[in-house]
Scaffold this motif. Structure first.
Motif, mmCIF file in Angstrom:
data_model
loop_
_atom_site.group_PDB
_atom_site.id
_atom_site.type_symbol
_atom_site.label_atom_id
_atom_site.label_comp_id
_atom_site.label_asym_id
_atom_site.label_seq_id
_atom_site.Cartn_x
_atom_site.Cartn_y
_atom_site.Cartn_z
ATOM 1 N N GLY A 57 -14.995 -14.975 -9.661
ATOM 2 C CA GLY A 57 -16.293 -15.749 -10.310
ATOM 3 C C GLY A 57 -16.503 -15.537 -11.620
ATOM 4 N N ARG A 58 -17.188 -16.031 -12.412
ATOM 5 C CA ARG A 58 -17.443 -16.326 -14.102
ATOM 6 C C ARG A 58 -18.904 -16.829 -14.498
ATOM 7 N NH1 ARG A 58 -14.477 -18.756 -19.136
ATOM 8 N NH2 ARG A 58 -16.270 -18.316 -20.325
ATOM 9 N N GLU A 59 -19.954 -15.587 -14.445
ATOM 10 C CA GLU A 59 -21.335 -16.315 -14.736
ATOM 11 C C GLU A 59 -21.281 -15.954 -15.829
ATOM 12 O OE1 GLU A 59 -26.025 -15.633 -12.777
ATOM 13 O OE2 GLU A 59 -24.012 -14.073 -12.345
ATOM 14 N N GLU A 60 -22.102 -16.949 -17.016
ATOM 15 C CA GLU A 60 -22.494 -16.726 -18.151
ATOM 16 C C GLU A 60 -23.509 -17.786 -19.325
ATOM 17 O OE1 GLU A 60 -17.783 -17.061 -20.915
ATOM 18 O OE2 GLU A 60 -19.474 -19.144 -21.478
ATOM 19 N N THR A 61 -23.836 -17.083 -19.959
ATOM 20 C CA THR A 61 -25.211 -17.683 -21.097
ATOM 21 C C THR A 61 -24.350 -18.011 -22.326
ATOM 22 O OG1 THR A 61 -25.977 -15.395 -21.674
ATOM 23 C CG2 THR A 61 -27.006 -17.662 -19.385
ATOM 24 N N VAL A 62 -25.135 -18.924 -23.109
ATOM 25 C CA VAL A 62 -24.077 -18.809 -24.350
ATOM 26 C C VAL A 62 -25.884 -19.246 -25.091
ATOM 27 C CG1 VAL A 62 -23.600 -20.580 -26.224
ATOM 28 C CG2 VAL A 62 -21.898 -19.577 -24.219
ATOM 29 N N GLU A 63 -26.825 -18.393 -25.906
ATOM 30 C CA GLU A 63 -27.809 -19.291 -26.553
ATOM 31 C C GLU A 63 -27.506 -18.873 -28.268
ATOM 32 O OE1 GLU A 63 -31.855 -16.717 -27.241
ATOM 33 O OE2 GLU A 63 -30.183 -16.014 -25.850
ATOM 34 N N GLU A 64 -27.630 -20.079 -28.429
ATOM 35 C CA GLU A 64 -28.049 -20.323 -30.509
ATOM 36 C C GLU A 64 -29.084 -19.547 -30.804
ATOM 37 O OE1 GLU A 64 -27.286 -23.241 -33.965
ATOM 38 O OE2 GLU A 64 -28.781 -24.040 -31.865
ATOM 39 N N ILE A 65 -28.988 -18.171 -31.889
ATOM 40 C CA ILE A 65 -29.445 -16.744 -32.006
ATOM 41 C C ILE A 65 -30.011 -17.460 -33.339
ATOM 42 C CG2 ILE A 65 -29.700 -15.568 -30.660
ATOM 43 C CD1 ILE A 65 -27.748 -13.895 -32.183
ATOM 44 N N PRO A 67 -29.097 -20.745 -36.561
ATOM 45 C CA PRO A 67 -28.229 -21.671 -37.438
ATOM 46 C C PRO A 67 -26.816 -21.260 -37.443
ATOM 47 C CG PRO A 67 -30.353 -21.509 -38.699
ATOM 48 C CD PRO A 67 -30.805 -20.082 -37.761
ATOM 49 N N GLU A 68 -26.157 -21.732 -36.439
ATOM 50 C CA GLU A 68 -24.364 -21.384 -36.305
ATOM 51 C C GLU A 68 -24.567 -20.038 -35.638
ATOM 52 O OE1 GLU A 68 -23.005 -23.211 -40.194
ATOM 53 O OE2 GLU A 68 -23.636 -24.830 -39.617
ATOM 54 N N THR A 69 -24.989 -19.476 -35.310
ATOM 55 C CA THR A 69 -24.629 -18.616 -34.596
ATOM 56 C C THR A 69 -24.569 -18.462 -32.986
ATOM 57 O OG1 THR A 69 -25.623 -17.151 -37.127
ATOM 58 C CG2 THR A 69 -25.521 -15.607 -34.565
ATOM 59 N N LEU A 70 -23.467 -17.955 -32.339
ATOM 60 C CA LEU A 70 -24.000 -17.913 -30.650
ATOM 61 C C LEU A 70 -23.833 -16.837 -30.593
ATOM 62 C CD1 LEU A 70 -21.763 -20.825 -30.051
ATOM 63 C CD2 LEU A 70 -24.488 -20.947 -30.394
ATOM 64 N N LEU A 71 -24.448 -16.420 -29.262
ATOM 65 C CA LEU A 71 -24.655 -14.567 -28.453
ATOM 66 C C LEU A 71 -24.628 -16.036 -27.337
ATOM 67 C CD1 LEU A 71 -24.610 -12.033 -28.305
ATOM 68 C CD2 LEU A 71 -27.077 -12.301 -27.638
ATOM 69 N N VAL A 72 -23.225 -15.249 -27.127
ATOM 70 C CA VAL A 72 -22.559 -14.885 -25.750
ATOM 71 C C VAL A 72 -22.453 -14.406 -24.945
ATOM 72 C CG1 VAL A 72 -19.781 -16.261 -24.351
ATOM 73 C CG2 VAL A 72 -21.096 -16.555 -26.463
ATOM 74 N N LYS A 73 -22.945 -13.962 -23.063
ATOM 75 C CA LYS A 73 -22.908 -13.117 -22.281
ATOM 76 C C LYS A 73 -22.208 -13.695 -20.596
ATOM 77 C CE LYS A 73 -26.518 -10.655 -24.161
ATOM 78 N NZ LYS A 73 -28.066 -9.550 -24.164
ATOM 79 N N GLY A 74 -22.011 -12.478 -20.113
ATOM 80 C CA GLY A 74 -21.725 -13.296 -19.319
ATOM 81 C C GLY A 74 -20.771 -12.094 -18.255
ATOM 82 N N GLU A 91 -19.813 -9.598 -23.420
ATOM 83 C CA GLU A 91 -21.204 -9.721 -24.889
ATOM 84 C C GLU A 91 -20.442 -10.358 -26.211
ATOM 85 O OE1 GLU A 91 -24.651 -8.795 -27.276
ATOM 86 O OE2 GLU A 91 -24.430 -7.798 -25.621
ATOM 87 N N ALA A 92 -20.058 -11.519 -26.481
ATOM 88 C CA ALA A 92 -19.742 -11.958 -28.082
ATOM 89 C C ALA A 92 -20.606 -12.446 -29.194
ATOM 90 C CB ALA A 92 -19.073 -12.752 -27.708
ATOM 91 N N GLY A 93 -21.206 -11.875 -30.495
ATOM 92 C CA GLY A 93 -21.915 -12.779 -30.756
ATOM 93 C C GLY A 93 -21.728 -11.919 -32.508
ATOM 94 N N PRO A 94 -22.667 -12.175 -33.389
ATOM 95 C CA PRO A 94 -22.636 -11.396 -34.740
ATOM 96 C C PRO A 94 -22.279 -10.543 -34.812
ATOM 97 C CG PRO A 94 -25.174 -12.108 -33.582
ATOM 98 C CD PRO A 94 -24.244 -11.877 -33.364
ATOM 99 N N ASN A 95 -21.862 -9.002 -34.062
ATOM 100 C CA ASN A 95 -21.784 -8.084 -34.094
ATOM 101 C C ASN A 95 -20.487 -7.782 -33.359
ATOM 102 O OD1 ASN A 95 -24.301 -6.836 -35.048
ATOM 103 N ND2 ASN A 95 -24.682 -6.547 -33.605
ATOM 104 N N GLY A 96 -19.709 -8.693 -33.352
ATOM 105 C CA GLY A 96 -18.395 -8.738 -32.618
ATOM 106 C C GLY A 96 -17.959 -8.840 -30.661
ATOM 107 N N TYR A 97 -17.063 -8.630 -30.225
ATOM 108 C CA TYR A 97 -16.995 -8.319 -29.142
ATOM 109 C C TYR A 97 -16.477 -7.849 -28.195
ATOM 110 C CZ TYR A 97 -14.824 -10.018 -25.090
ATOM 111 O OH TYR A 97 -14.124 -9.945 -23.685
ATOM 112 N N VAL A 98 -17.793 -7.118 -27.226
ATOM 113 C CA VAL A 98 -17.130 -6.002 -26.161
ATOM 114 C C VAL A 98 -17.075 -6.390 -24.427
ATOM 115 C CG1 VAL A 98 -18.899 -4.114 -25.830
ATOM 116 C CG2 VAL A 98 -18.519 -4.473 -27.892
ATOM 117 N N ALA A 99 -16.455 -5.774 -23.809
ATOM 118 C CA ALA A 99 -15.951 -5.826 -23.284
ATOM 119 C C ALA A 99 -15.685 -4.532 -22.381
ATOM 120 C CB ALA A 99 -14.896 -6.566 -22.784
ATOM 121 N N LYS A 100 -16.275 -4.684 -21.044
ATOM 122 C CA LYS A 100 -16.275 -3.275 -20.281
ATOM 123 C C LYS A 100 -15.677 -3.788 -18.608
ATOM 124 C CE LYS A 100 -20.586 -1.386 -22.307
ATOM 125 N NZ LYS A 100 -21.968 -0.916 -21.601
ATOM 126 N N TYR A 101 -14.805 -3.227 -18.417
ATOM 127 C CA TYR A 101 -13.761 -3.703 -17.070
ATOM 128 C C TYR A 101 -14.411 -2.410 -16.279
ATOM 129 C CZ TYR A 101 -11.187 -5.794 -20.850
ATOM 130 O OH TYR A 101 -11.046 -6.141 -21.789
#
Length: 123
Positions: A57-65, A67-74, A91-101
Motif C-alpha cells: 500500500g501507498r498513501e500520499e498527499t501533495v500540497e502546493e504550500i 508558488p512552486e513549492t510542494l510538500l509531499v507526505k506519505g 515527508e519531502a518539502g522545502p526542508n529536504g527529505y525525511v523518511a522513517k522506517y
C-alpha cells in the motif's frame, strides 16, 4: 492491468508537476481516479493518492504550500516473508527529505487512515 494503470497515473502526475504554471490548480491537471485499488483525488492546490495492490500500500498527499513549492507526505507499506511488514513514512518539502522506517509483525500492522480522519482526531 494494474501496473499499466499505476504507470499512467504516475506519468500524469509527473507531467502535471513539470508542465504546470505556479498558479494552475491541480484539479484541472490531474484526473480523479477510483479503480482497481487506485484512488486519486485532486483539489485546488493538492492531491491525495492511495494505492492498495496485493498487500502493498501507498498513501500520499501533495500540497502546493507556496508558488512552486510542494510538500509531499506519505506512507508506503510492503509485506515480507516471515510475517514481517515494512512501513516507510516520508515527508519531502522545502526542508529536504525525511523518511522513517519500521519493521513489525503483520498481526501488529499499522492501520492506514485517510488524512481527513487524522485531522479530525487531532482537533
Amino acid at each position: 492491468m494494474v501496473g499499466t494503470l499505476l504507470s499512467s497515473v504516475l506519468l500524469i502526475l509527473s507531467l502535471s508537476l513539470v508542465t504546470s504554471a505556479p498558479t494552475a490548480s491541480v484539479t484541472g491537471l490531474v484526473p480523479s481516479i477510483n479503480d482497481n485499488g487506485v484512488i486519486l483525488v485532486p483539489s485546488e492546490k493538492s492531491y491525495y493518492l492511495r494505492i492498495d495492490v496485493s498487500g502493498t500500500g501507498r498513501e500520499e498527499t501533495v500540497e502546493e504550500i507556496a508558488p512552486e513549492t510542494l510538500l509531499v507526505k506519505g506512507t508506503f507499506g510492503q509485506p515480507f516473508p516471515g510475517s514481517k511488514y515494512l512501513l516507510v513514512t516520508y515527508e519531502a518539502g522545502p526542508n529536504g527529505y525525511v523518511a522513517k522506517y519500521s519493521l513489525s509483525e503483520i498481526q501488529n500492522q499499522v492501520q492506514h487512515l485517510p488524512p481527513a480522519v487524522l485531522k479530525t482526531a487531532a482537533g
